[in-house]
Motif scaffolding. Structure first.
Motif, PDB file in Angstrom:
ATOM      1  N   PRO A  99       0.806  -1.220   0.000  1.00 47.18           N
ATOM      2  CA  PRO A  99       0.000   0.000   0.000  1.00 47.18           C
ATOM      3  C   PRO A  99       0.841   1.272   0.000  1.00 47.18           C
ATOM      4  O   PRO A  99       0.451   2.280  -0.588  1.00 47.18           O
ATOM      5  CB  PRO A  99      -0.860  -0.112   1.268  1.00 47.18           C
ATOM      6  N   GLY A 127       1.805   1.777  -3.456  1.00 46.56           N
ATOM      7  CA  GLY A 127       0.658   2.295  -4.201  1.00 46.56           C
ATOM      8  C   GLY A 127       0.506   3.792  -4.047  1.00 46.56           C
ATOM      9  O   GLY A 127       0.231   4.517  -5.018  1.00 46.56           O
ATOM     10  N   GLU A 128       0.690   4.284  -2.827  1.00 51.03           N
ATOM     11  CA  GLU A 128       0.628   5.728  -2.598  1.00 51.03           C
ATOM     12  C   GLU A 128       1.737   6.446  -3.367  1.00 51.03           C
ATOM     13  O   GLU A 128       1.514   7.489  -3.991  1.00 51.03           O
ATOM     14  CB  GLU A 128       0.764   6.011  -1.102  1.00 51.03           C
ATOM     15  N   ASP A 188       0.903   6.694  -7.059  1.00 51.53           N
ATOM     16  CA  ASP A 188      -0.085   7.724  -7.369  1.00 51.53           C
ATOM     17  C   ASP A 188       0.534   9.119  -7.309  1.00 51.53           C
ATOM     18  O   ASP A 188       0.086  10.034  -7.998  1.00 51.53           O
ATOM     19  CB  ASP A 188      -1.270   7.628  -6.393  1.00 51.53           C
ATOM     20  N   LYS A 198      -0.396  -0.903 -12.396  1.00 55.01           N
ATOM     21  CA  LYS A 198      -0.920   0.439 -12.610  1.00 55.01           C
ATOM     22  C   LYS A 198      -0.538   0.959 -13.991  1.00 55.01           C
ATOM     23  O   LYS A 198      -1.327   1.641 -14.657  1.00 55.01           O
ATOM     24  CB  LYS A 198      -0.417   1.394 -11.531  1.00 55.01           C
ATOM     25  N   ARG A 252      -9.041  10.439   4.609  1.00 57.21           N
ATOM     26  CA  ARG A 252      -8.690   9.727   3.378  1.00 57.21           C
ATOM     27  C   ARG A 252      -8.384   8.268   3.679  1.00 57.21           C
ATOM     28  O   ARG A 252      -8.814   7.357   2.951  1.00 57.21           O
ATOM     29  CB  ARG A 252      -7.482  10.379   2.710  1.00 57.21           C
ATOM     30  N   LEU A 253      -7.626   8.002   4.758  1.00 57.97           N
ATOM     31  CA  LEU A 253      -7.273   6.632   5.101  1.00 57.97           C
ATOM     32  C   LEU A 253      -8.512   5.823   5.469  1.00 57.97           C
ATOM     33  O   LEU A 253      -8.670   4.672   5.034  1.00 57.97           O
ATOM     34  CB  LEU A 253      -6.278   6.628   6.260  1.00 57.97           C
ATOM     35  N   ARG A 295     -10.464   4.941   2.371  1.00 54.54           N
ATOM     36  CA  ARG A 295      -9.822   3.917   1.549  1.00 54.54           C
ATOM     37  C   ARG A 295      -9.922   2.535   2.192  1.00 54.54           C
ATOM     38  O   ARG A 295     -10.183   1.536   1.507  1.00 54.54           O
ATOM     39  CB  ARG A 295      -8.359   4.288   1.310  1.00 54.54           C
ATOM     40  N   ARG A 305      -7.181   6.417  -7.843  1.00 52.71           N
ATOM     41  CA  ARG A 305      -6.743   5.614  -6.700  1.00 52.71           C
ATOM     42  C   ARG A 305      -6.374   4.196  -7.126  1.00 52.71           C
ATOM     43  O   ARG A 305      -6.381   3.288  -6.298  1.00 52.71           O
ATOM     44  CB  ARG A 305      -7.842   5.578  -5.620  1.00 52.71           C
ATOM     45  N   PHE A 324      -3.286   2.752  -5.208  1.00 51.70           N
ATOM     46  CA  PHE A 324      -3.545   2.427  -3.814  1.00 51.70           C
ATOM     47  C   PHE A 324      -4.393   1.165  -3.685  1.00 51.70           C
ATOM     48  O   PHE A 324      -4.102   0.290  -2.861  1.00 51.70           O
ATOM     49  CB  PHE A 324      -4.244   3.580  -3.109  1.00 51.70           C
ATOM     50  N   LEU A 338      -3.423  -2.172  -1.903  1.00 54.97           N
ATOM     51  CA  LEU A 338      -4.178  -2.625  -0.740  1.00 54.97           C
ATOM     52  C   LEU A 338      -4.612  -4.078  -0.901  1.00 54.97           C
ATOM     53  O   LEU A 338      -4.442  -4.894   0.013  1.00 54.97           O
ATOM     54  CB  LEU A 338      -5.401  -1.729  -0.540  1.00 54.97           C
TER      55      LEU A 338
END
Length: 423
Positions: free
Chosen positions: A69, A72-73, A76, A127, A219-220, A223, A356, A359, A363
């Motif tokens: 994760p 992933g952040e 992005d 991605k 935001r967390l 998600r 997203r 992310f 995740l």
């Protein structure tokens, strides 16, 4: 330059992107996917139990529990090129330094660092493909890209046992590091972000127009709430059960054939090569099928679940003790036990909110990592305690059957791209 010319060039270059993303995945996974193929040599040279052998794979997959994760952040925010390239360089550095590892404990530490670098390869390549390909081709493109893992596994199963046998297991680490370095260099040199006006719309996974940012805690929470969505529950159930089967095939194929059917270590490694090659074909074929199947991506994954239950059950019968039948069963398990990942990742990408994608992929993969970390040593310990592989195949069959039953009862998701019918 006109929009039509830009679109034409982008449509051609996306196949280059697919090629380098697949290559980067194969090279990043090369060494870790070869651990099982070197199982006989590692067990002998380091005096390991089956559980300790499985723990090597767990060590390489431990950091991605948090790293996926996080990666992933980063994807992005900073894009695929820098994040994936840095991860490949970290893998290469750790493995090359591991050539001086004195023993088992230091090898575990090396693999922990390798796992940190590997955290970027899976969500990064996924991605990239989700960004460059629209829904009409995303399934087959994702399948080709995800074929990089069993492709790397097939190559490593063919190469690393020979290197370890001739020069020792430390030389195998250095070989894996050099391969990862080549993959990272190719990705850094050739990857480019897609021109957003020439390919797919934001709804297909590209960043949406910038909006005011909510507080980090909100935001967390939003998600993590995705994990409670019915589609994500099905994704998690299918992913964790099938990734457990994949771990079992990777770690135990060579040992099973050596101990149960009396095949030599070299012959067993060749069977693992064949199983991984079948996985390459499975990821491409099953993902392409999911582009057109009425049951969609999740239906393709559920078919794989049913198929691996049949294969594991057959291994527990007298067929599993026949060298020819066992080899064919592992090829079957390679096709379906690895092939599910292409349509699965495409479904995850299409379930993500705009902007997203990285992310959500990270995740979902991080949830899978729980099984990837726990199952190899757990399956090895079960084999050590019972002195039999039958309970191992039985446990994997039962977990997959439970996940399939729950997923079926929850109902099949509608096919991506189709609007739901009005009541």
């Amino acid at each position: 330059m006109s929009a039509d010319t830009l679109a034409h060039r982008a449509a051609r270059y996306r196949w280059v992107i697919l090629g380098i993303a697949t290559f980067a995945q194969a090279t990043s996974a090369f060494f870790v996917q070869g651990i099982g193929a070197m199982g006989v040599q590692l067990r002998r040279d380091l005096d390991l139990s089956t559980a300790e052998l499985g723990l090597l794979l767990s060590a390489a997959q431990l950091v991605p529990l948090i790293g996926l994760p996080v990666a992933g952040e980063l994807l992005d925010r900073f894009g695929e090129r820098r994040v994936v390239g840095a991860g490949a360089c970290l893998i290469a550095g750790a493995l090359c330094a591991g050539g001086a590892a004195p023993g088992y404990v230091s090898l575990l530490l090396v693999l922990l660092v390798v796992g940190a670098g590997y955290s970027t390869a899976q969500p990064g390549g996924s991605k990239a493909v989700a960004s460059w390909f629209d829904a009409s081709l995303r399934g087959v493109a994702m399948g080709v890209r995800q074929a990089g893992l069993p492709l790397g596994g097939a190559l490593s199963a063919a190469v690393l046992p020979l290197v370890a046998g001739a020069f020792g297991w430390r030389a195998a680490l250095v070989t894996g590091g050099l391969v990862a370095l080549v993959g990272g260099a190719v990705f850094l040199a050739w990857y480019r972000p897609p021109p957003t006006d020439a390919l797919v719309a934001p709804a297909d996974g590209l960043p949406a127009p910038t909006a005011p940012r909510a507080p980090a805690s909100s935001r967390l929470a939003a998600r993590l709430a995705m994990l409670r969505e019915p589609s994500m529950v099905r994704i998690i159930l299918s992913g964790t059960s099938l990734i457990s089967v994949q771990c079992g095939v990777l770690v135990l194929t060579v040992l099973y054939l050596h101990d149960t059917t009396s095949l030599g270590a070299g012959a067993g490694a060749l069977v693992l090569v064949a199983a991984q090659a079948a996985g390459v074909a499975g990821r491409v074929c099953l993902a392409a099928w999911s582009d057109r199947a009425a049951s969609g991506r999740q239906g393709s994954v559920m078919t794989c679940m049913a198929a691996v239950i049949v294969g594991m059950a057959a291994l527990m019968t007298p067929l599993g003790r026949s060298p020819v039948a066992a080899c064919l069963l592992f090829v079957w398990l390679g096709f379906f036990g690895y092939g599910w990942y292409g349509p699965w990742v495409a479904h995850v990408a299409e379930s993500a909110p705009p902007g997203r994608t990285g992310f959500v992929i990270g995740l979902a993969m991080s949830v899978n990592q729980v099984a990837v970390v726990v199952m190899p040593p757990a399956l090895g310990l079960l084999r050590d305690v019972t002195h039999s592989f039958t309970p191992v195949w039985g446990l994997l069959s039962a977990l997959t059957a439970i996940a399939l039953t729950i997923s079926t009862l929850m109902g099949r998701p509608s096919r991506p791209g189709r609007a739901p019918r009005s009541p």
